[in-house]
Design a protein around this motif. Structure first.
Motif, PDB file in Angstrom:
ATOM      1  N   GLU A  58     -42.699 -13.454   1.477  1.00 38.01           N
ATOM      2  CA  GLU A  58     -41.628 -14.218   2.108  1.00 38.01           C
ATOM      3  C   GLU A  58     -40.272 -13.872   1.526  1.00 38.01           C
ATOM      4  O   GLU A  58     -39.248 -14.041   2.173  1.00 38.01           O
ATOM      5  N   GLY A  70     -51.194  -5.261 -14.025  1.00 39.11           N
ATOM      6  CA  GLY A  70     -52.111  -6.075 -13.254  1.00 39.11           C
ATOM      7  C   GLY A  70     -51.558  -7.480 -13.260  1.00 39.11           C
ATOM      8  O   GLY A  70     -50.363  -7.691 -13.199  1.00 39.11           O
ATOM      9  N   THR A  71     -52.431  -8.435 -13.336  1.00 44.64           N
ATOM     10  CA  THR A  71     -51.963  -9.775 -13.062  1.00 44.64           C
ATOM     11  C   THR A  71     -52.183 -10.694 -14.241  1.00 44.64           C
ATOM     12  O   THR A  71     -53.262 -11.243 -14.415  1.00 44.64           O
ATOM     13  N   PHE A  79     -47.619  -4.274  -5.429  1.00 48.11           N
ATOM     14  CA  PHE A  79     -48.216  -5.541  -5.865  1.00 48.11           C
ATOM     15  C   PHE A  79     -49.574  -5.180  -6.422  1.00 48.11           C
ATOM     16  O   PHE A  79     -50.587  -5.228  -5.740  1.00 48.11           O
ATOM     17  N   VAL A  80     -49.591  -4.820  -7.689  1.00 43.22           N
ATOM     18  CA  VAL A  80     -50.767  -4.202  -8.270  1.00 43.22           C
ATOM     19  C   VAL A  80     -51.632  -5.254  -8.932  1.00 43.22           C
ATOM     20  O   VAL A  80     -51.143  -6.058  -9.710  1.00 43.22           O
ATOM     21  N   THR A  81     -52.898  -5.260  -8.612  1.00 43.03           N
ATOM     22  CA  THR A  81     -53.790  -6.205  -9.267  1.00 43.03           C
ATOM     23  C   THR A  81     -54.929  -5.518  -9.999  1.00 43.03           C
ATOM     24  O   THR A  81     -55.136  -5.781 -11.163  1.00 43.03           O
ATOM     25  N   ILE A  96     -46.078 -23.619  -0.790  1.00 45.72           N
ATOM     26  CA  ILE A  96     -47.105 -22.900  -1.533  1.00 45.72           C
ATOM     27  C   ILE A  96     -47.525 -23.732  -2.728  1.00 45.72           C
ATOM     28  O   ILE A  96     -46.698 -24.221  -3.471  1.00 45.72           O
ATOM     29  N   ILE A 122     -48.968 -16.425  -4.728  1.00 49.25           N
ATOM     30  CA  ILE A 122     -47.953 -15.523  -5.272  1.00 49.25           C
ATOM     31  C   ILE A 122     -47.692 -14.381  -4.297  1.00 49.25           C
ATOM     32  O   ILE A 122     -46.536 -13.979  -4.078  1.00 49.25           O
ATOM     33  N   PHE A 138     -39.057  -3.217  -8.078  1.00 52.89           N
ATOM     34  CA  PHE A 138     -39.874  -4.327  -8.541  1.00 52.89           C
ATOM     35  C   PHE A 138     -39.291  -5.679  -8.231  1.00 52.89           C
ATOM     36  O   PHE A 138     -39.726  -6.684  -8.771  1.00 52.89           O
ATOM     37  N   TYR A 165     -42.984  -2.022  -2.957  1.00 57.38           N
ATOM     38  CA  TYR A 165     -43.173  -3.021  -4.005  1.00 57.38           C
ATOM     39  C   TYR A 165     -44.654  -2.950  -4.329  1.00 57.38           C
ATOM     40  O   TYR A 165     -45.468  -3.438  -3.552  1.00 57.38           O
ATOM     41  N   SER A 220     -47.030 -11.155 -10.828  1.00 59.79           N
ATOM     42  CA  SER A 220     -46.824  -9.864 -10.173  1.00 59.79           C
ATOM     43  C   SER A 220     -45.620  -9.237 -10.850  1.00 59.79           C
ATOM     44  O   SER A 220     -44.477  -9.593 -10.558  1.00 59.79           O
ATOM     45  N   MET A 270     -51.493   4.942  -9.475  1.00 60.13           N
ATOM     46  CA  MET A 270     -50.812   5.749 -10.489  1.00 60.13           C
ATOM     47  C   MET A 270     -51.028   7.219 -10.201  1.00 60.13           C
ATOM     48  O   MET A 270     -50.122   8.041 -10.330  1.00 60.13           O
ATOM     49  N   PHE A 288     -45.635   9.887 -19.100  1.00 61.97           N
ATOM     50  CA  PHE A 288     -46.559   9.330 -18.113  1.00 61.97           C
ATOM     51  C   PHE A 288     -47.086  10.431 -17.211  1.00 61.97           C
ATOM     52  O   PHE A 288     -48.292  10.549 -16.987  1.00 61.97           O
ATOM     53  N   LEU A 330     -48.035 -14.524  -1.106  1.00 66.16           N
ATOM     54  CA  LEU A 330     -47.270 -15.065   0.017  1.00 66.16           C
ATOM     55  C   LEU A 330     -45.813 -15.235  -0.366  1.00 66.16           C
ATOM     56  O   LEU A 330     -44.909 -14.920   0.404  1.00 66.16           O
ATOM     57  N   LYS A 331     -45.583 -15.694  -1.577  1.00 68.37           N
ATOM     58  CA  LYS A 331     -44.202 -15.897  -2.024  1.00 68.37           C
ATOM     59  C   LYS A 331     -43.453 -14.574  -2.058  1.00 68.37           C
ATOM     60  O   LYS A 331     -42.317 -14.477  -1.615  1.00 68.37           O
ATOM     61  N   VAL A 332     -44.104 -13.542  -2.586  1.00 67.38           N
ATOM     62  CA  VAL A 332     -43.441 -12.244  -2.652  1.00 67.38           C
ATOM     63  C   VAL A 332     -43.160 -11.727  -1.250  1.00 67.38           C
ATOM     64  O   VAL A 332     -42.084 -11.200  -0.960  1.00 67.38           O
ATOM     65  N   SER A 353     -48.872   8.413  -7.329  1.00 66.80           N
ATOM     66  CA  SER A 353     -47.437   8.481  -7.615  1.00 66.80           C
ATOM     67  C   SER A 353     -47.084   9.576  -8.594  1.00 66.80           C
ATOM     68  O   SER A 353     -45.913   9.870  -8.768  1.00 66.80           O
ATOM     69  N   ARG A 397     -55.308  13.202 -17.007  1.00 66.70           N
ATOM     70  CA  ARG A 397     -56.343  12.259 -16.577  1.00 66.70           C
ATOM     71  C   ARG A 397     -56.883  12.617 -15.205  1.00 66.70           C
ATOM     72  O   ARG A 397     -58.061  12.426 -14.898  1.00 66.70           O
TER      73      ARG A 397
END
Lengths: 187, 410, 177
Positions: free
Chosen positions: A114, B40-41, A58-60, B11, A108, A87, A56, B34, A68, B147, A110-112, A71, B154
Motif C-alpha cells: 500500500e 530475511g525477516t 521483499f525477501v523472506t 492492518i 507487513i 529499499f 523492492y 522487511s 542474490m 559480494f 500489505l503495508k509495504v 542479481s 558460490r
C-alpha cells in the motif's frame, strides 16, 4: 484508507495490476490521430518504465539465495535495468516477494504494497509466494495473491535464475504493451 | 472487480508489545521485518539514545512455516524437502543430520562410501554457507565487489551440486540409509577446478578487506561477547569460536568421517565482528582442506545400505517378485517403520549445533521432529551484542551472527 | 568414554536406584533411564526439575543449555512430556531431562535463572504446546502472533486451520490480467 484510490488514478488500475483491472475502457474520442498519439505515448512511456524497474526485494526465505544469484555477476539483472533495489517502498515500483509469506508477515506485506506509488507491479518469486508451495498449514499464507494483486508468477522452489530473468522479461513485455495514462485516465 | 474498491479493515499489528522506553530521552525505532539488512525477516525494536543503542528486543517468527506440524503429516522419507529448507544456505548438512538421527534410531549403519561422501558434501555446503554469510556482510558494509566475487564462487558450487543432485539450492539429496544418487563421472575433477577458483576469489577478498581501515574500524571491537556470556546465552558455532574457545562438534564428538580427518578449529581472540568474519574465512579454508583430503579417501562401493526396512528394492525385483513389490508399496505408502523411541542427534551446522530431536511411536510417519536450530537460540542472545553500540553497528553485528530465517523460525 | 561422568551422575542424582523401570513419584522424584543413543536420560517429577538442573550446571559442569521442547501424548493422563537437553562443553556429554505434566496444569519451572538461552525456547514451547514456564516473565508469542488462538503442535489442532490476520481477497481470474 487502505484500498481506496484517488479518482484521478482510477483508470491506472489497468496497468498497475490493481483491483480495477477489467474496468471497461473509458470512451476515448474516436479520432484516429488522438489514438495514434496515445499509442505512441504509451509505447514511449512503456519502454522507459520497463527498462528502469526499481525492485523492492521483499525477501523472506530460501528464494533469497537465487535472488542474490540473479542479481550478481553470472546472471545479471542489471542488463534489464532491474538491478538497483530501492529499499523504501515509496521509491520502488516492482515489489518482488521473494520467499514464503507467513500469516504473521502478511500485514507487513500489505503495508509495504500500500505504501508503493502507482504504477507498481508485483512479482511472486517462487512457489511459496505464488501458491504457498508445499507449506499448506496454519502458518503459511497460501499465495500472496490472497492479499495483493500479482502481475507475474515465477514458480520454482527456488526458481533457477534463468526463470527469474524470463519472468522479468515477460513482465517487461506486459509493461510495454500496457496503457500508461500519465495526465488523466485518457492520456 | 467492481469499480468501488472494498475498504479493508486496518492492518492488525502482529507484534503488540512494543518496547516501552526506560528513560525519557530515548526513542524507540522499529527495524524490520522487511529490511535489507535483517537477512530475511526479523524485527528488531531498538531503544536509541541518539545513535547509541540502549536496549533491543528481537522478534523473530515471521518465517514460521510450520515445519514440525508438516513433518508429522508426512512419512519419514517424504519430509526430506522440508528439512532442506531449514538452513537453506547449507541444505545438505540438514539432510544428513536428519538422516543420521533416523538411521541411529533404526539401528542402521551407512556404507563407507556414503560416510565419506556425506562428510565431503557437508563441508562443501558449509563452504557455500560461509560464502553467503561473508558476501552478505560485505554487501551491507558497502563492499559490493566482495559480494560479487564471493557470490560468483558460490554460483560455481551451486551449479556443481546441481550436476550431482538436480537442484541448486535445496537438494533433498540425503536418504535414510544413504544418498539419492552416486556422483557422476568427472565430478571430482570439476570439484578441484572449483576449489581453485574459490581460492582465487577469496584471495582477492582478503586483499580488499582484511587490512582495510574502514572495515577494521567498523568491525573491530563491535559486537563483543566473551566466552562465559556466549555459553550462558547458548551460542555455538563460529560465534562461540570467535570468543576464543575451540568448541566444535566435529572435533569434540566426531561423527561421520571427521575423526579421520586432519583439520584445525579456528578461534578468534575477542569475540567481535572482525573475529567472526575471520573465523568464517579460516573455516572455509579448513573446509577446502578437508574436501581435498576426502576426495582421496572415498572408497568404491554402494551408497545405499542393503536394508529393506528403508531402502527400495531393485526395480527388476519390484516388477518380478511379489515380496519386493509389497516392500516397495509399503515404503512408499506408509513409510519406513522406525522403532518407537526418541533420539537427539547433533551435527555441527554452519551456524552451530544443529540438533534433531526425533520421536517415533513405531509408525511410518514421525511422531515429532524437533529441530534445535542454532539461529533461533542466537536470536535469544544477540541483544547482548547489540546493546551499547551504535545504530549502524546493528547491521554489521546482525550480519556476522548469520541468522538464517528458515532455521530460526522453522 | 562417558562411563565415569555418567556413573557419577547416576549415583548422585538418582540415589537409591529405583531401577530403570520404576515410575516417577513423590518418593522417587528422579529416575535414571540409562544411556540411550549416547545421551543420559533422567525422568523427573516436575518439582525436581529446577534442583536437578541447578546441580547439573553447578556441580557437574553442564554449562550449555541446548533445547527445551514438549511431546504431546493425547489420551494419557499426564498429556505433555517436557524434554530438556543440556550439554557440558568440558566433558562433551549430553543429558536429557524429562518430566510429565497434565493438560489441566501444564506448569513447569523455567530454567531462565540458570541459562539465558532458555528464554526464547521456552517461549516457543509455550506457543506451540501451551506449557507455562514458572519463572519466565515473558510468555509473548514468538513464532506465532498476537491473536492466534490455540497451540498448533498439539495433536488436536488441525494442520490446515488458518487464522489470517489480513482478510483474503476474492480469487483473481488469470484471464483478467
Amino acid at each position: 484508507m487502505y484500498g481506496k484510490r484517488l479518482p484521478i488514478l482510477e483508470g491506472a488500475g489497468a496497468v498497475a495490476g490493481a483491483a480495477s483491472a477489467n474496468t471497461p475502457a473509458r470512451p476515448h474520442t474516436k479520432d484516429a490521430s488522438f489514438e495514434f498519439l496515445t499509442t505512441r505515448k504509451d509505447e514511449l512511456v512503456g519502454w522507459a518504465r520497463k527498462f528502469s524497474l526499481f525492485p523492492y526485494p521483499f525477501v523472506t526465505a530460501c528464494c533469497a539465495m537465487e535472488f542474490m544469484a540473479v542479481s550478481a555477476s553470472n546472471y545479471d539483472t542489471d542488463r534489464f535495468g532491474a538491478a538497483l533495489p530501492r529499499f523504501s517502498p515509496r521509491q520502488a515500483d516492482l515489489l518482488m516477494v521473494v520467499g514464503t509469506v507467513t500469516q504473521k508477515q502478511a500485514p507487513i506485506l500489505l503495508k509495504v504494497y500500500e505504501q508503493m506509488c502507482e504504477p507498481k507491479w508485483v512479482m511472486a518469486f517462487g512457489v511459496c509466494a505464488s501458491t504457498g508451495g508445499f507449506y499448506q498449514n496454519y502458518a503459511s499464507l497460501p499465495g500472496i495473491d490472497r492479499i495483493i494483486p500479482v502481475d507475474i508468477y515465477v514458480p520454482g522452489c527456488p526458481p533457477r535464475p534463468e526463470m527469474v530473468i524470463d519472468g522479468i522479461m515477460r513482465l517487461q513485455e506486459k509493461i510495454a504493451n500496457g496503457r500508461h495514462p500519465i495526465i488523466n485516465e485518457r492520456f | 472487480m467492481s469499480a468501488d474498491p472494498v475498504l479493508r479493515p486496518p492492518i492488525a499489528n502482529p507484534v503488540r508489545n512494543v518496547l516501552t522506553a526506560s528513560r525519557e530521552d530515548t526513542t524507540i525505532v522499529n527495524i524490520g521485518p522487511s529490511h535489507p539488512a535483517t537477512h530475511g525477516t526479523v524485527q528488531i525494536i531498538a531503544e536509541l539514545d541518539a545513535e547509541k543503542v540502549v536496549r533491543t528486543d528481537v522478534h523473530c517468527g515471521y518465517l514460521h512455516r510450520g515445519f514440525e506440524k508438516e513433518c508429522e503429516d508426512h512419512t519419514w522419507h517424504n519430509l526430506m524437502p522440508y528439512v532442506d529448507r531449514l538452513n537453506y544456505c547449507s541444505a545438505l548438512i540438514n539432510n544428513f543430520a536428519y538422516c543420521d538421527a533416523v538411521e541411529q534410531l533404526m539401528g542402521i549403519e551407512i556404507t563407507p562410501r556414503t560416510k565419506y561422501l556425506r562428510t565431503l558434501l557437508a563441508e562443501y555446503s558449509r563452504l557455500a554457507d560461509h560464502l553467503t554469510c561473508v558476501a552478505a556482510q560485505l554487501m551491507e558494509l558497502g563492499a559490493m565487489t566482495g559480494f560479487l566475487y564471493l557470490v560468483t564462487a558460490r554460483d560455481n558450487i551451486y551449479e556443481h551440486l546441481a550436476a550431482l543432485t538436480g537442484a541448486r539450492v535445496t537438494y533433498s539429496y540425503g536418504r535414510i540409509g544413504g544418498l539419492a544418487f552416486d556422483v557422476p563421472a568427472g565430478w571430482f575433477q570439476r570439484l578441484e577446478e572449483i576449489l581453485k577458483e574459490y581460492e582465487r576469489y577469496v584471495e582477492m577478498v582478503h586483499g580488499l578487506v582484511d587490512r582495510n581501515r574502514i572495515f577494521i574500524d567498523r568491525m573491530r571491537n563491535v559486537g563483543v561477547i566473551n566466552t562465559r556470556d556466549a555459553i550462558h546465552w547458548g551460542f555455538t558455532g563460529p560465534i562461540l569460536r570467535s570468543t576464543g574457545t575451540p568448541r566444535d562438534l566435529r572435533k569434540d564428538t566426531p561423527y561421520l568421517a571427521y575423526g579421520e580427518l586432519d583439520f584445525d578449529v579456528p578461534v578468534g581472540i575477542k569475540g567481535d565482528n572482525y573475529d567472526r568474519y575471520y573465523v568464517r574465512m579460516r573455516e572455509m579454508d579448513e573446509s577446502v582442506y578437508m574436501i581435498r583430503q576426502l576426495v582421496d579417501m572415498i572408497p568404491e562401493g554402494p551408497i545405499m545400505v542393503d536394508d529393506r526396512r528403508c531402502v527400495f528394492p531393485e526395480k527388476e525385483l519390484v516388477y518380478t517378485e511379489i515380496e519386493s513389490l509389497i516392500n516397495h508399496f509399503k515404503l512408499v505408502m506408509e513409510g519406513p517403520v522406525v522403532p518407537a523411541g526418541d533420539i537427539y542427534v547433533a551435527h555441527e551446522g554452519a551456524n552451530g549445533e544443529l540438533g534433531f530431536y526425533v520421536v517415533s511411536n513405531g509408525a511410518g510417519q514421525p511422531y515429532k521432529v524437533h529441530v534445535r536450530s542454532p539461529s533461533f537460540v542466537h536470536m535469544g542472545g544477540v541483544h547482548t551484542m547489540l546493546n551499547g553500540y551504535q545504530l549502524a553497528d546493528i547491521v554489521t553485528t546482525f550480519g556476522s551472527v548469520n541468522m538464517i530465517g528458515g532455521e530460526c523460525d522453522r | 568414554m562417558s562411563a565415569p561422568l555418567f556413573d557419577r551422575l547416576r549415583e548422585q542424582l538418582s540415589p537409591g536406584e529405583a531401577g530403570q523401570e520404576g515410575q516417577v513419584s513423590a518418593d522417587t522424584p528422579v529416575i535414571c533411564r540409562g544411556v540411550q543413543h549416547q545421551v543420559l536420560v533422567f525422568e523427573l517429577a516436575p518439582a525436581a526439575v529446577m534442583p536437578v538442573a541447578r546441580r547439573l550446571r553447578d556441580e557437574f559442569g553442564f554449562d550449555l543449555f541446548l533445547d527445551v521442547t514438549a511431546v504431546d501424548w493425547p489420551g494419557e493422563p499426564l498429556r505433555f512430556e517436557v524434554v530438556w537437553h543440556v550439554y557440558s562443553t568440558t566433558d562433551r556429554q549430553r543429558v536429557r531431562l524429562k518430566t510429565r505434566v497434565a493438560e489441566s496444569d501444564p506448569i513447569v519451572s523455567s530454567l531462565t535463572p540458570l541459562y539465558g538461552a532458555a528464554g526464547y525456547m521456552e517461549r516457543e514451547c509455550h506457543d506451540m504446546y501451551g506449557i507455562v514456564f514458572d519463572g519466565n516473565a515473558d510468555h509473548r508469542p514468538i513464532l506465532l502472533y498476537e491473536g492466534f488462538v490455540g497451540h498448533p503442535l498439539r495433536k488436536d489442532y488441525p494442520k490446515q486451520k488458518e487464522q489470517p490476520l489480513v482478510p483474503y481477497l476474492p480469487p483473481q481470474s488469470a484471464l483478467v490480467r
